[in-house]
Write a protein that holds these residues in place. Structure first.
Motif, PDB file in Angstrom:
ATOM      1  N   THR A  12       0.839  -1.201   0.000  1.00  0.00           N
ATOM      2  CA  THR A  12       0.000   0.000   0.000  1.00  0.00           C
ATOM      3  C   THR A  12       0.873   1.248   0.000  1.00  0.00           C
ATOM      4  O   THR A  12       0.619   2.203  -0.749  1.00  0.00           O
ATOM      5  CB  THR A  12      -0.950  -0.003   1.207  1.00  0.00           C
ATOM      6  N   PHE A  13       1.914   1.250   0.820  1.00  0.00           N
ATOM      7  CA  PHE A  13       2.849   2.365   0.874  1.00  0.00           C
ATOM      8  C   PHE A  13       3.475   2.620  -0.500  1.00  0.00           C
ATOM      9  O   PHE A  13       3.523   3.759  -0.977  1.00  0.00           O
ATOM     10  CB  PHE A  13       3.929   2.082   1.929  1.00  0.00           C
ATOM     11  N   ILE A  14       3.930   1.573  -1.150  1.00  0.00           N
ATOM     12  CA  ILE A  14       4.566   1.707  -2.466  1.00  0.00           C
ATOM     13  C   ILE A  14       3.581   2.280  -3.490  1.00  0.00           C
ATOM     14  O   ILE A  14       3.917   3.195  -4.255  1.00  0.00           O
ATOM     15  CB  ILE A  14       5.136   0.354  -2.930  1.00  0.00           C
ATOM     16  N   ALA A  15       2.366   1.774  -3.495  1.00  0.00           N
ATOM     17  CA  ALA A  15       1.352   2.265  -4.441  1.00  0.00           C
ATOM     18  C   ALA A  15       1.020   3.733  -4.182  1.00  0.00           C
ATOM     19  O   ALA A  15       0.934   4.540  -5.120  1.00  0.00           O
ATOM     20  CB  ALA A  15       0.096   1.406  -4.346  1.00  0.00           C
ATOM     21  N   LEU A  16       0.833   4.097  -2.910  1.00  0.00           N
ATOM     22  CA  LEU A  16       0.489   5.473  -2.576  1.00  0.00           C
ATOM     23  C   LEU A  16       1.616   6.440  -2.938  1.00  0.00           C
ATOM     24  O   LEU A  16       1.362   7.547  -3.426  1.00  0.00           O
ATOM     25  CB  LEU A  16       0.130   5.588  -1.096  1.00  0.00           C
ATOM     26  N   TYR A  17       2.854   6.034  -2.720  1.00  0.00           N
ATOM     27  CA  TYR A  17       3.976   6.889  -3.109  1.00  0.00           C
ATOM     28  C   TYR A  17       4.050   7.031  -4.624  1.00  0.00           C
ATOM     29  O   TYR A  17       4.362   8.113  -5.137  1.00  0.00           O
ATOM     30  CB  TYR A  17       5.294   6.348  -2.552  1.00  0.00           C
ATOM     31  N   GLY A  18       3.760   5.982  -5.352  1.00  0.00           N
ATOM     32  CA  GLY A  18       3.741   6.065  -6.816  1.00  0.00           C
ATOM     33  C   GLY A  18       2.707   7.069  -7.306  1.00  0.00           C
ATOM     34  O   GLY A  18       2.990   7.915  -8.160  1.00  0.00           O
ATOM     35  N   VAL A  19       1.498   6.989  -6.753  1.00  0.00           N
ATOM     36  CA  VAL A  19       0.434   7.927  -7.121  1.00  0.00           C
ATOM     37  C   VAL A  19       0.832   9.349  -6.716  1.00  0.00           C
ATOM     38  O   VAL A  19       0.634  10.307  -7.471  1.00  0.00           O
ATOM     39  CB  VAL A  19      -0.913   7.521  -6.472  1.00  0.00           C
ATOM     40  N   SER A  20       1.433   9.472  -5.547  1.00  0.00           N
ATOM     41  CA  SER A  20       1.862  10.779  -5.073  1.00  0.00           C
ATOM     42  C   SER A  20       2.865  11.424  -6.025  1.00  0.00           C
ATOM     43  O   SER A  20       2.736  12.600  -6.391  1.00  0.00           O
ATOM     44  CB  SER A  20       2.485  10.635  -3.678  1.00  0.00           C
ATOM     45  N   PHE A  21       3.859  10.672  -6.445  1.00  0.00           N
ATOM     46  CA  PHE A  21       4.860  11.222  -7.354  1.00  0.00           C
ATOM     47  C   PHE A  21       4.266  11.528  -8.721  1.00  0.00           C
ATOM     48  O   PHE A  21       4.693  12.472  -9.392  1.00  0.00           O
ATOM     49  CB  PHE A  21       6.076  10.302  -7.465  1.00  0.00           C
ATOM     50  N   TRP A  22       3.267  10.785  -9.141  1.00  0.00           N
ATOM     51  CA  TRP A  22       2.615  11.101 -10.409  1.00  0.00           C
ATOM     52  C   TRP A  22       1.918  12.461 -10.306  1.00  0.00           C
ATOM     53  O   TRP A  22       2.053  13.303 -11.192  1.00  0.00           O
ATOM     54  CB  TRP A  22       1.617  10.013 -10.809  1.00  0.00           C
ATOM     55  N   PHE A  23       1.170  12.682  -9.209  1.00  0.00           N
ATOM     56  CA  PHE A  23       0.510  13.975  -9.035  1.00  0.00           C
ATOM     57  C   PHE A  23       1.532  15.103  -8.904  1.00  0.00           C
ATOM     58  O   PHE A  23       1.325  16.203  -9.436  1.00  0.00           O
ATOM     59  CB  PHE A  23      -0.434  13.963  -7.820  1.00  0.00           C
ATOM     60  N   LEU A  24       2.637  14.848  -8.225  1.00  0.00           N
ATOM     61  CA  LEU A  24       3.683  15.862  -8.128  1.00  0.00           C
ATOM     62  C   LEU A  24       4.219  16.207  -9.521  1.00  0.00           C
ATOM     63  O   LEU A  24       4.414  17.386  -9.840  1.00  0.00           O
ATOM     64  CB  LEU A  24       4.823  15.385  -7.223  1.00  0.00           C
ATOM     65  N   SER A  25       4.416  15.218 -10.358  1.00  0.00           N
ATOM     66  CA  SER A  25       4.918  15.472 -11.712  1.00  0.00           C
ATOM     67  C   SER A  25       3.923  16.318 -12.510  1.00  0.00           C
ATOM     68  O   SER A  25       4.328  17.152 -13.325  1.00  0.00           O
ATOM     69  CB  SER A  25       5.221  14.162 -12.435  1.00  0.00           C
ATOM     70  N   GLN A  26       2.634  16.137 -12.268  1.00  0.00           N
ATOM     71  CA  GLN A  26       1.628  16.945 -12.951  1.00  0.00           C
ATOM     72  C   GLN A  26       1.668  18.392 -12.458  1.00  0.00           C
ATOM     73  O   GLN A  26       1.530  19.333 -13.245  1.00  0.00           O
ATOM     74  CB  GLN A  26       0.220  16.351 -12.750  1.00  0.00           C
TER      75      GLN A  26
END
Length: 114
Positions: free
Chosen positions: A39-53
């Motif tokens: 869950t941590f890995i998935a949430l960090y992935g989504v977080s970095f995607w939003f940061l990139s946007q």
């Protein structure tokens, strides 16, 4: 205007996903529990995607200052409420100084608008 609204919205979502991910990082018990770790890995992935946007129309320094400042405040609040950890006065003052720095940058710096 719309570009700034989208950027700040993406940054806000990035922060929320990162803080939630950090909560699961604590619950993973140093990666010994599989579900919180994944869950941590998935949430960090989504977080970095939003940061990139957000970075499409926001300077990196501004985005990272807001990310880290709000992330620290929210993570500290979660550590107190959920994990019953105690913040001493030095921690509270330090967090207040970080938040003050982010506010000063947002209010007075021209970098936030470029």
């Amino acid at each position: 205007m719309r570009s700034a609204l989208v950027a700040y919205s993406c940054l806000g979502l990035a922060i929320l996903f990162e803080v939630t991910g950090s909560t699961f990082l604590q619950k993973s018990q140093q990666f010994t529990k599989m579900a919180p770790t994944l869950t941590f890995i998935a949430l960090y992935g989504v977080s970095f995607w939003f940061l990139s946007q957000a970075l499409k129309s926001m300077p990196l320094g501004v985005a990272y200052a807001i990310w880290s400042g709000l992330g620290i405040v929210l993570t500290a609040a979660i550590s107190v409420v959920i994990f019953r950890q105690v913040l001493d006065m030095a921690a509270i003052i330090g967090i207040a100084m970080i938040v003050s720095g982010v506010v000063v940058m947002q209010v007075f710096s021209q970098a936030a608008t470029k």
